[in-house]
Design an enzyme around this catalytic site. Structure first.
Site, PDB file in Angstrom:
ATOM      1  N   ASP A 111      18.076 -27.832   9.627  1.00  0.00           N
ATOM      2  CA  ASP A 111      17.665 -27.467   8.277  1.00  0.00           C
ATOM      3  C   ASP A 111      17.331 -26.528   8.122  1.00  0.00           C
ATOM      4  OD1 ASP A 111      15.971 -29.113   7.936  1.00  0.00           O
ATOM      5  OD2 ASP A 111      17.171 -30.424   6.816  1.00  0.00           O
ATOM      6  N   SER A 112      16.711 -25.959   6.845  1.00  0.00           N
ATOM      7  CA  SER A 112      15.820 -25.057   6.753  1.00  0.00           C
ATOM      8  C   SER A 112      14.741 -25.766   5.924  1.00  0.00           C
ATOM      9  CB  SER A 112      16.445 -24.489   5.152  1.00  0.00           C
ATOM     10  OG  SER A 112      16.415 -24.685   3.937  1.00  0.00           O
ATOM     11  N   GLY A 162      14.905 -26.661   2.847  1.00  0.00           N
ATOM     12  CA  GLY A 162      14.508 -26.196   1.279  1.00  0.00           C
ATOM     13  C   GLY A 162      14.800 -27.975   0.106  1.00  0.00           C
ATOM     14  N   ASP A 180      17.530 -22.194   0.610  1.00  0.00           N
ATOM     15  CA  ASP A 180      19.572 -21.486  -0.435  1.00  0.00           C
ATOM     16  C   ASP A 180      18.235 -22.695  -1.457  1.00  0.00           C
ATOM     17  OD1 ASP A 180      19.526 -24.511   0.695  1.00  0.00           O
ATOM     18  OD2 ASP A 180      21.446 -24.460   0.051  1.00  0.00           O
ATOM     19  N   GLY A 218      24.994 -28.053  -1.940  1.00  0.00           N
ATOM     20  CA  GLY A 218      24.113 -28.522  -3.052  1.00  0.00           C
ATOM     21  C   GLY A 218      25.803 -29.455  -3.306  1.00  0.00           C
ATOM     22  N   CYS A 276      28.427 -55.213  19.169  1.00  0.00           N
ATOM     23  CA  CYS A 276      29.400 -55.894  19.013  1.00  0.00           C
ATOM     24  C   CYS A 276      29.631 -56.654  20.229  1.00  0.00           C
ATOM     25  CB  CYS A 276      30.303 -55.196  18.145  1.00  0.00           C
ATOM     26  SG  CYS A 276      30.660 -54.624  16.343  1.00  0.00           S
ATOM     27  N   HIS A 303      25.603 -49.946  15.825  1.00  0.00           N
ATOM     28  CA  HIS A 303      26.653 -49.773  15.400  1.00  0.00           C
ATOM     29  C   HIS A 303      27.502 -48.850  14.880  1.00  0.00           C
ATOM     30  CE1 HIS A 303      30.408 -51.784  14.042  1.00  0.00           C
ATOM     31  NE2 HIS A 303      30.144 -51.363  12.951  1.00  0.00           N
TER      32      HIS A 303
END
Ligand code: ZN
Length: 399
Positions: A91-92, A94, A159, A241, A334, A360
């Site tokens: 991600d950036s 931000g 952003d 957003g 499981c 799981h």
């Protein structure tokens, strides 16, 4: 390998495809487990590979502050540093600046958490580290440089993350700033690719950059944002957003109205979402990529996603329950652990409680996406979607 995307099957607006990156191919729709600091909490990369995870998300904000993108670039980039040979999206930074840095502790034991006051201006976001209080600025150029040094396969533009609720004037202002930032981030990305930025190590020559559509809950703003972001031109597009507190039907509606404004031949990434129900609904609206902390964070809190709904393993009713957490799941947890044992581990504070629960939950998410992809191929997506909603709304949803 350079970045590429091909839709191989469709059913309605749902798409199955292949996203090719510098470190391999990802089958879409895909879920990206979140490895905030270069590791998915509670599990090893070996576990992730055995679960069939094809792409990881890592957080630029955290890696920039510690151990630093310079140090990682000198180690040959993020893939080599963390020992994960498959695709990585960063991600950036931000989102964390707007959330974590704004909740910085005073650092004084017992002192209350204060707002550090993240200052956002046209240049970028100015903040103090949540670790040591040091001052930093994250600009569109800086966020692009850091991700170039990390060498992820997909970099995101910086952003502005607007708090919810926002009025239409605030949302417009923020959306327009995000567009100006996107232009600057793209220019920087192309300059880095051409070797025109001295002092920045480009750790991955095949890196792609995704633009981000903003505009809060206002369809007109979203469409305008999508139109102009596509004009700038990115390898793919994200919807940002959302999942910030708006009603679920508003989120579905915004996704529904945004995806038709994005190119058919590029992946669409819905950032930071969501529950298994959200994933299938977004796929039905033409989304290809997802990330979310829910399966991993909830696992550490004892909440398990199962084919019969959510269960909270802390619950006293599981104290002597010898059944696996999810009778129709074939994951390691499981196959080997009962609800009674998992509850005991959780109450005893054993590290293995987090590991087994995380294995799981990630398997549940990755397997849900696998089943979605298969359903699209065989024209059964609509019936899968209905069946998923029916089974997840059954008992025991006890949390
Ligand atoms: Zn399982």
């Amino acid at each position: 390998m350079s970045f590429d995307f091909r839709v191989t099957h469709t059913e309605g607006r749902a798409r199955r495809g292949l996203m090719t990156t510098a470190h391999g191919v990802v089958e879409t729709p895909a879920f990206m487990p979140v490895g905030t600091q270069g590791a998915v909490k509670g599990v090893t990369h070996r576990d992730l590979e055995s679960l069939g995870a094809e792409i990881l998300l890592s957080n630029t904000y955290h890696l920039y502050l510690r151990p630093g993108d310079d140090l990682i670039a000198r180690r040959g980039g993020l893939h080599r540093f963390i020992g994960w040979p498959r695709p990585i999206l960063t991600d950036s930074g931000g989102y964390q600046v707007f959330s974590l840095a704004a909740r910085r502790s005073t650092g004084v034991p017992g002192a209350r958490t204060v707002r550090a006051g993240v200052v956002v201006d046209e240049q970028g976001a100015h903040f103090r580290s949540h670790l040591d209080g040091s001052a930093h600025s994250l600009t569109p150029e800086k966020a692009t440089d850091i991700q170039a040094q990390l060498g992820s396969d997909v970099a995101m533009v910086l952003d502005e993350c607007l708090a919810h609720p926002a009025d239409v004037a605030q949302a417009r202002q923020s959306m327009e700033r995000t567009l100006r930032w996107a232009c600057r981030a793209r220019d920087r990305f192309l300059a880095l690719r051409d070797g025109l930025v001295p002092g920045v190590i480009v750790s991955n020559r095949g890196q792609a950059q995704f633009g981000i559509v903003q505009g809060s809950v206002f369809p007109d703003l979203r469409q305008e944002s999508a139109h102009h972001t596509v004009e700038i031109g990115f390898e793919a597009y994200a919807i940002g957003g959302l999942s910030v507190g708006e009603p679920i039907e508003v989120m579905y509606d915004i996704v529904s109205r945004t995806t038709p404004c994005l190119p058919e031949d590029r992946p669409r990434y819905l950032m930071g979402t969501g529950t298994p129900e959200d994933l299938v609904e977004a796929v039905a609206r033409g989304v290809d990529l997802f990330d979310c902390v829910l399966p991993t964070r909830n696992a550490r809190n004892g909440q398990l996603f199962t084919s019969e709904g959510r269960i909270n393993i802390k619950n006293a009713r599981y104290a002597e329950d010898d059944r696996p957490p999810d009778p129709s799941c074939a994951c390691y947890t499981c196959r080997t652990a009962s609800r009674a044992y998992l509850r005991h581990l959780f109450l005893a504070g054993e590290i293995n409680a987090s590991t087994l629960n995380t294995l799981h939950n990630l398997n549940f998410y990755l397997d849900t996406l696998r089943r979605i992809r298969d359903a699209i191929v065989f024209g059964r997506f609509e019936s899968f979607r209905l069946a998923l909603h029916q089974s997840l709304s059954r008992q025991p949803r006890d949390t």
